[in-house]
Design a protein around this motif. Structure first.
Motif, PDB file in Angstrom:
ATOM      1  N   UNK A 198      10.713   8.359   5.046  1.00 24.46           N
ATOM      2  CA  UNK A 198       9.367   8.461   4.222  1.00 24.46           C
ATOM      3  C   UNK A 198       9.132   7.352   3.504  1.00 24.46           C
ATOM      4  N   UNK A 199       7.701   7.370   3.880  1.00 26.91           N
ATOM      5  CA  UNK A 199       6.395   6.813   2.739  1.00 26.91           C
ATOM      6  C   UNK A 199       5.563   7.237   1.659  1.00 26.91           C
ATOM      7  N   UNK A 200       5.066   6.352   0.716  1.00 27.02           N
ATOM      8  CA  UNK A 200       4.668   7.171  -0.190  1.00 27.02           C
ATOM      9  C   UNK A 200       3.094   6.319  -0.560  1.00 27.02           C
ATOM     10  N   UNK A 201       2.110   6.647  -0.577  1.00 25.70           N
ATOM     11  CA  UNK A 201       1.088   6.520  -1.119  1.00 25.70           C
ATOM     12  C   UNK A 201       0.932   6.803  -2.224  1.00 25.70           C
ATOM     13  N   UNK A 202       1.930   5.436  -3.209  1.00 25.25           N
ATOM     14  CA  UNK A 202       1.691   6.253  -4.726  1.00 25.25           C
ATOM     15  C   UNK A 202       0.704   6.197  -5.732  1.00 25.25           C
ATOM     16  N   UNK A 203      -0.115   5.535  -5.549  1.00 26.01           N
ATOM     17  CA  UNK A 203      -1.798   4.988  -5.804  1.00 26.01           C
ATOM     18  C   UNK A 203      -2.185   7.094  -5.660  1.00 26.01           C
ATOM     19  N   UNK A 204      -2.322   6.884  -4.762  1.00 25.96           N
ATOM     20  CA  UNK A 204      -2.838   8.921  -4.513  1.00 25.96           C
ATOM     21  C   UNK A 204      -2.929  10.066  -5.247  1.00 25.96           C
ATOM     22  N   UNK A 205      -0.785   9.552  -5.089  1.00 24.63           N
ATOM     23  CA  UNK A 205      -0.733  10.105  -5.954  1.00 24.63           C
ATOM     24  C   UNK A 205      -0.729  10.587  -7.250  1.00 24.63           C
ATOM     25  N   UNK A 206      -0.818   9.237  -7.768  1.00 22.98           N
ATOM     26  CA  UNK A 206      -0.943   9.098  -9.302  1.00 22.98           C
ATOM     27  C   UNK A 206      -2.428   9.502  -9.399  1.00 22.98           C
ATOM     28  N   UNK A 207      -3.378   8.991  -8.744  1.00 18.33           N
ATOM     29  CA  UNK A 207      -4.653   9.532  -8.380  1.00 18.33           C
ATOM     30  C   UNK A 207      -4.694  11.094  -8.778  1.00 18.33           C
ATOM     31  N   UNK A 255       0.977  -1.307  -0.068  1.00 19.06           N
ATOM     32  CA  UNK A 255      -0.267   0.168   0.465  1.00 19.06           C
ATOM     33  C   UNK A 255       0.457   1.268  -0.072  1.00 19.06           C
ATOM     34  N   UNK A 256       1.708   0.601   0.462  1.00 17.28           N
ATOM     35  CA  UNK A 256       3.054   2.234   0.444  1.00 17.28           C
ATOM     36  C   UNK A 256       4.404   1.854   0.726  1.00 17.28           C
ATOM     37  N   UNK A 257       5.046   2.859   0.233  1.00 11.48           N
ATOM     38  CA  UNK A 257       6.566   2.562  -0.129  1.00 11.48           C
ATOM     39  C   UNK A 257       7.106   3.610   0.633  1.00 11.48           C
ATOM     40  N   UNK A 258       8.237   2.863   1.063  1.00 11.63           N
ATOM     41  CA  UNK A 258       9.699   3.748   1.483  1.00 11.63           C
ATOM     42  C   UNK A 258      10.659   4.329   0.481  1.00 11.63           C
ATOM     43  N   UNK A 259      10.256   5.502   0.745  1.00 11.53           N
ATOM     44  CA  UNK A 259      10.982   6.360  -0.220  1.00 11.53           C
ATOM     45  C   UNK A 259      12.648   6.991  -0.064  1.00 11.53           C
ATOM     46  N   UNK A 260      12.507   7.081   1.334  1.00  7.42           N
ATOM     47  CA  UNK A 260      13.964   7.514   1.563  1.00  7.42           C
ATOM     48  C   UNK A 260      15.118   7.186   1.479  1.00  7.42           C
ATOM     49  N   UNK A 261      15.499   6.058   1.810  1.00  6.28           N
ATOM     50  CA  UNK A 261      16.173   4.554   1.534  1.00  6.28           C
ATOM     51  C   UNK A 261      17.645   5.132   2.842  1.00  6.28           C
ATOM     52  N   UNK A 262      16.552   5.328   3.991  1.00  6.82           N
ATOM     53  CA  UNK A 262      17.108   5.560   5.383  1.00  6.82           C
ATOM     54  C   UNK A 262      16.762   3.949   6.389  1.00  6.82           C
ATOM     55  N   UNK A 263      17.904   4.395   7.139  1.00  8.52           N
ATOM     56  CA  UNK A 263      17.125   3.552   8.566  1.00  8.52           C
ATOM     57  C   UNK A 263      15.975   4.118   9.756  1.00  8.52           C
TER      58      UNK A 263
END
Length: 57
Positions: free
Chosen positions: A45-54, A33-41
């Motif tokens: 930061x997480x992103x709900x990409x389906x919502x952003x795409x909409x 549902x969400x993806x981690x986007x920062x690549x940090x420990x």
């Protein structure tokens, strides 16, 4: 409401503890549902990409 977020940013709004919120976000990540986007420990930061795409149609 917040398609990009950190656990610390949403935790006060949901009135949960950090461990509870962190476990919830990890479950959403495992479900895809969400993806981690920062690549940090820390301070991930997480992103709900389906919502952003909409919103960007």
């Amino acid at each position: 409401m917040m398609p990009r977020f950190t656990v610390e940013r949403v935790r006060p709004q949901l009135e949960t503890t950090f461990p509870t919120e962190n476990a919830s976000v990890q479950a959403l990540e495992q479900l895809g549902v969400v993806v981690e986007v920062a690549g940090q420990k820390k301070n991930r930061s997480y992103s709900y990409q389906a919502y952003i795409d909409l919103l960007t149609r």
